[in-house]
Design a protein around this motif. Structure first.
Motif, PDB file in Angstrom:
ATOM      1  N   GLN A 223       1.081  -1.228   0.207  1.00 48.26           N
ATOM      2  CA  GLN A 223      -0.256   0.183  -0.005  1.00 48.26           C
ATOM      3  C   GLN A 223       0.530   0.987   0.134  1.00 48.26           C
ATOM      4  OE1 GLN A 223      -2.846  -0.434   3.065  1.00 48.26           O
ATOM      5  NE2 GLN A 223      -3.316  -2.303   3.082  1.00 48.26           N
ATOM      6  N   LEU A 224       1.782   1.579  -0.985  1.00 46.80           N
ATOM      7  CA  LEU A 224       2.585   2.182  -0.865  1.00 46.80           C
ATOM      8  C   LEU A 224       2.028   3.292  -1.676  1.00 46.80           C
ATOM      9  CD1 LEU A 224       6.296   0.762  -2.633  1.00 46.80           C
ATOM     10  CD2 LEU A 224       5.395   1.088  -0.174  1.00 46.80           C
ATOM     11  N   ASP A 225       1.253   3.527  -2.208  1.00 53.28           N
ATOM     12  CA  ASP A 225       0.501   4.775  -2.726  1.00 53.28           C
ATOM     13  C   ASP A 225      -0.182   5.354  -1.344  1.00 53.28           C
ATOM     14  OD1 ASP A 225      -0.546   2.830  -6.106  1.00 53.28           O
ATOM     15  OD2 ASP A 225       1.392   4.162  -5.371  1.00 53.28           O
ATOM     16  N   THR A 226      -0.253   4.876  -0.352  1.00 53.43           N
ATOM     17  CA  THR A 226      -1.403   5.400   0.427  1.00 53.43           C
ATOM     18  C   THR A 226      -0.618   6.315   1.499  1.00 53.43           C
ATOM     19  OG1 THR A 226      -1.846   3.650   2.189  1.00 53.43           O
ATOM     20  CG2 THR A 226      -3.377   3.751   0.522  1.00 53.43           C
ATOM     21  N   LEU A 227       1.256   5.755   1.498  1.00 54.22           N
ATOM     22  CA  LEU A 227       1.682   6.187   2.195  1.00 54.22           C
ATOM     23  C   LEU A 227       2.487   8.074   1.005  1.00 54.22           C
ATOM     24  CD1 LEU A 227       3.758   3.462   2.754  1.00 54.22           C
ATOM     25  CD2 LEU A 227       2.292   4.809   4.008  1.00 54.22           C
ATOM     26  N   PRO A 228       3.303   9.173   2.305  1.00 52.02           N
ATOM     27  CA  PRO A 228       3.605  10.154   1.709  1.00 52.02           C
ATOM     28  C   PRO A 228       3.964  10.206   0.334  1.00 52.02           C
ATOM     29  CG  PRO A 228       3.588   9.938   3.901  1.00 52.02           C
ATOM     30  CD  PRO A 228       3.422   9.172   3.875  1.00 52.02           C
ATOM     31  N   ALA A 229       4.947  11.064  -0.570  1.00 52.71           N
ATOM     32  CA  ALA A 229       4.750  10.776  -1.685  1.00 52.71           C
ATOM     33  C   ALA A 229       6.708  11.005  -1.767  1.00 52.71           C
ATOM     34  CB  ALA A 229       5.271  12.330  -2.174  1.00 52.71           C
ATOM     35  N   ASP A 230       6.861  11.156  -0.600  1.00 48.17           N
ATOM     36  CA  ASP A 230       8.889  11.101  -0.412  1.00 48.17           C
ATOM     37  C   ASP A 230       8.711   9.534   0.714  1.00 48.17           C
ATOM     38  OD1 ASP A 230       9.176  13.283   2.878  1.00 48.17           O
ATOM     39  OD2 ASP A 230       7.301  11.857   2.279  1.00 48.17           O
ATOM     40  N   SER A 231       8.353   9.234   0.683  1.00 49.55           N
ATOM     41  CA  SER A 231       8.393   8.036   1.408  1.00 49.55           C
ATOM     42  C   SER A 231       9.157   6.948   0.663  1.00 49.55           C
ATOM     43  CB  SER A 231       7.165   7.368   1.758  1.00 49.55           C
ATOM     44  OG  SER A 231       6.633   8.026   2.943  1.00 49.55           O
TER      45      SER A 231
END
Length: 731
Positions: A223-231
């Motif tokens: 679920q990387l799309d739900t994390l902040p853009a700079d993660s």
């Protein structure tokens, strides 16, 4: 001192009196607001990191579950027909092995689909050089990795597969993510996992399994799309090399979550920037300052109004309005709130009960459940986020006298009595008239309480128990509830009339059915390969077993066969007519009941045949339409169509002949000549440009085919078309 204070107050105007009072109130309000904001920011950061850690651990568990399913593929393949001949064959395959190779590829495709493996996977035989993929099979591994699976130049996978020694690479090996093109599609970043199985057949010396995970898989799974853009997200090997990286490459001021996976010799790293958390805190502080500024402005305005206008007009206005609306407000406000709350609560409870009922019934019947329903239930029932147990309560049906409080109770009434005495965390759902399903938290106190209640229901029954129960192993979430229900039923089948039985095996059972007989295993293998004769033979053997054997019972065999047929139909995207086969009929003999299942199997095979014919017809029409749409391509031929549609040239030839009634060359020439004639009639382009647009690189070939088609040259055809149009215009 007191007089001095009153003198100072008397010299201050009314405006400044209100202003001083407001200043004190605003100061106290600002202090409390600042303290609450700091506390809220700290709580927000802590809750956010805790949520991310739980989400990351759940995603890792799902990833390890997918890897475990991958490692089960070698066991299924080694039991497939044709595996041993292909594995032991020499470098060149003999003609009689072609049939084994075809059957093995079908088994590989079906097992990959049933196990929901990654979008692409392959099986490589070291001795014979054969490589199987989900879409195609190759008798030479070089062709597979040169035409179909094209890796980046940094990885020479064919050489690695042929030269690697199993004793040094036993188990699982993960390769760094590189650019990979599958079947001529655009290259994507993908990570390859190689499995060298260690089995009693010692197939690790001969076979290598490969599973390809594109970067989109990890983005969806974690679920990387739900994390902040700079993660960022990384998979790092134990030797320090990076296997996969997604997101920002800068690693300063980051909060990292790590998870070591010794079985894969790697660790997973998830990084969240501290700047994002600080930004959230600053937003909270900014909102607090805005609220404070608005409060000060409103306060100053009120001070001005009270000091110049006075409060008497406002009091009169408020009293007049309050006198008119007080009765209606007291009467209607509470009534409206009560009605709204009661209707909302009723709707929510009805929706939750409907979702839960539909889910549990479908899981018990072996049907697939969409993922969005799982998320809805997990949001509606926080109980499902905890570790649960599944208990199946069954009524033995003993003939007991009505001498006790519970002897004459039916299962429905007994289940209601259970729920009245059990904690609120219990959830009950009727499956049929003979069983009730209970879900509860995995706590020893709950197990003890359930055991005591069952004992109370059976009090005074002596050796004849009225109610018995089976409890599965603990599980987390909703995804494993189907296995948990079957484990609980397996406990009942082995209970020997005990009050409560708890399963000890925490792993997933090897079979999909409760009964683990060899006939059911062979029936499942026959359904995977869609072998009509073997399926009918195994159903007949199961019918004989149901007649001549007391264990397992005929009803258990019946429902296990229904489950396997429904599973095969779902995997092949067929409709299973379960209206007549859903329930076992005790009025008929086991042979008659299983004969109905045989008829259902015959109906599935008929659908499979129709499906193959329909798929073949659609493929033929797609080939012909592709020719019509791409006739201008000079390289269009049967060889290019064979690579485009992954079929043989013989199939291309027969498909075009079946749809159009002509050969490939004749049909292509006809389509090109029709377009050339249209261009000659409607445009002023030269014949050279028209020939190029129609797919001819040699002008003489275009002239020869055009003259053969229309008995005139292109120039004469254009003149005759112009003359006819002029004549029609004059008329």
């Amino acid at each position: 001192m007191k007089r001095l204070f009153y003198r100072i107050i008397s010299k201050i105007s009314l405006f400044w009196r209100f202003f001083l009072i407001l200043a004190v109130v605003v100061f106290l309000f600002a202090a409390s607001l600042a303290a609450a904001t700091l506390h809220f920011a700290h709580t927000l950061r802590y809750s956010y990191m805790e949520h991310l850690e739980n989400q990351f651990q759940h995603s890792v568990a799902m990833f390890l579950r997918d890897v475990k399913i991958n490692n089960q593929l070698p066991g299924f393949m080694e039991r497939s027909d044709g595996f041993l001949p292909i594995r032991s064959a020499g470098r060149r395959l003999s003609p009689q092995n072609v049939y084994n190779l075809t059957m093995l590829h079908n088994a590989f495709t079906d097992n990959s689909y049933l196990m929901q493996l990654p979008s692409e996977s392959f099986l490589y035989f070291r001795n014979s050089g054969v490589c199987l993929t989900r879409q195609r099979l190759f008798q030479e591994v070089e062709s597979c990795f040169a035409d179909y699976l094209v890796y980046d130049e940094t990885v020479n996978l064919p050489e690695m597969l042929t030269s690697a020694k199993p004793e040094f690479h036993s188990g699982t090996l993960m390769l760094p993510a590189v650019e990979l093109s599958i079947g001529g599609t655009a290259p994507v970043t993908a990570l390859t996992m190689l499995v060298y199985p260690l089995t009693p057949f010692a197939s690790a010396q001969h076979t290598v399994y490969g599973f390809i995970y594109p970067d989109t898989y990890f983005r969806e799974r974690f679920q990387l799309d739900t994390l902040p853009a700079d993660s960022f997200f990384q998979i790092v090997s134990t030797n320090g090399s990076t296997l996969l990286t997604q997101g920002n490459t800068v690693r300063e001021n980051y909060k990292q979550l790590t998870y070591d996976i010794p079985s894969l010799s790697c660790k997973l790293v998830l990084g969240i920037s501290d700047n994002h958390l600080q930004t959230a805190v600053l937003r909270s502080l900014t909102s607090a300052l805005i609220i404070l500024g608005i409060s000060v402005a409103v306060g100053v305005a009120l001070c001005f109004i009270f000091s110049h206008v006075g409060v008497s007009p406002l009091r009169k206005l408020v009293r007049a309005h309050a006198g008119e609306a007080e009765a209606d407000s007291n009467r209607n406000e509470l009534t409206a709130i009560d009605n709204f709350m009661s209707s909302t609560h009723a709707k929510n409870m009805a929706l939750r009960n409907m979702l839960l009922s539909s889910f549990l019934v479908r899981v018990f019947a072996g049907l697939a459940v969409p993922k969005y329903e799982l998320r809805q239930l997990e949001n509606s029932f926080p109980l499902f986020r905890l570790t649960l147990r599944v208990a199946v309560i069954r009524e033995c049906g003993a003939d007991l006298n009505d001498t006790g409080d519970y002897f004459a109770l039916s299962l429905d009434t007994a289940a209601t009595a259970l729920l009245d005495a059990l904690p609120d965390a219990f959830i009950r759902e009727h499956i049929n008239m003979q069983e009730t399903l209970l879900l509860f938290r995995d706590e020893p106190a709950n197990l003890t309480r359930l055991h005591d209640l069952l004992f109370a229901l059976n009090a005074g029954a002596g050796s004849q128990l009225r109610f018995i129960g089976g409890v599965s192993t603990p599980f987390i979430g909703l995804a494993e509830i189907g296995d948990a229900v079957r484990q609980a039923q397996a406990c009942l089948s082995e209970a020997d009339e005990s009050i409560l039985t708890i399963a000890n095996d925490g792993g997933k059972p090897d079979d999909y059915s409760v009964v683990g007989s060899d006939e059911l295993k062979q029936l499942r293998q026959a359904l995977v390969g869609w072998n009509r004769d073997d399926v009918c033979t195994q159903i007949n053997l199961l019918a004989s077993l149901a007649i001549h054997s007391a264990e397992p019972s005929a009803e258990e065999i019946y429902y296990n066969v229904v489950f396997l047929l429904r599973e095969a139909a779902a995997a092949a995207r067929l409709s299973f007519a379960s209206v007549e086969t859903d329930s076992y009929s005790p009025q008929h003999s086991p042979d008659i009941n299983l004969r109905r299942l045989k008829n259902a199997a015959e109906a599935l095979f008929a659908q499979k045949t129709e499906q193959k014919e329909s798929d073949r017809k659609r493929l033929c029409e797609a080939i012909v339409q592709h020719i019509r749409d791409n006739f201008s391509d000079p390289s269009l031929c049967m060889a290019s169509l064979s690579k485009q549609f992954f079929v043989s040239e013989r199939f291309i030839y027969s498909s075009i002949l079946e749809v159009t009634g002509t050969t490939m060359s004749s049909f292509l020439t006809e389509v090109r000549m029709e377009e050339a004639a249209r261009l000659l009639r409607e445009t002023n382009e030269s014949t050279t440009d028209i020939a190029e647009k129609c797919g001819y690189t040699v002008k003489s070939t275009f002239f020869r085919n055009f003259r053969k088609q229309f008995n005139v040259t292109p120039a004469d055809y254009r003149l005759s078309s112009s003359a006819s149009s002029l004549t029609s215009g004059k008329i």
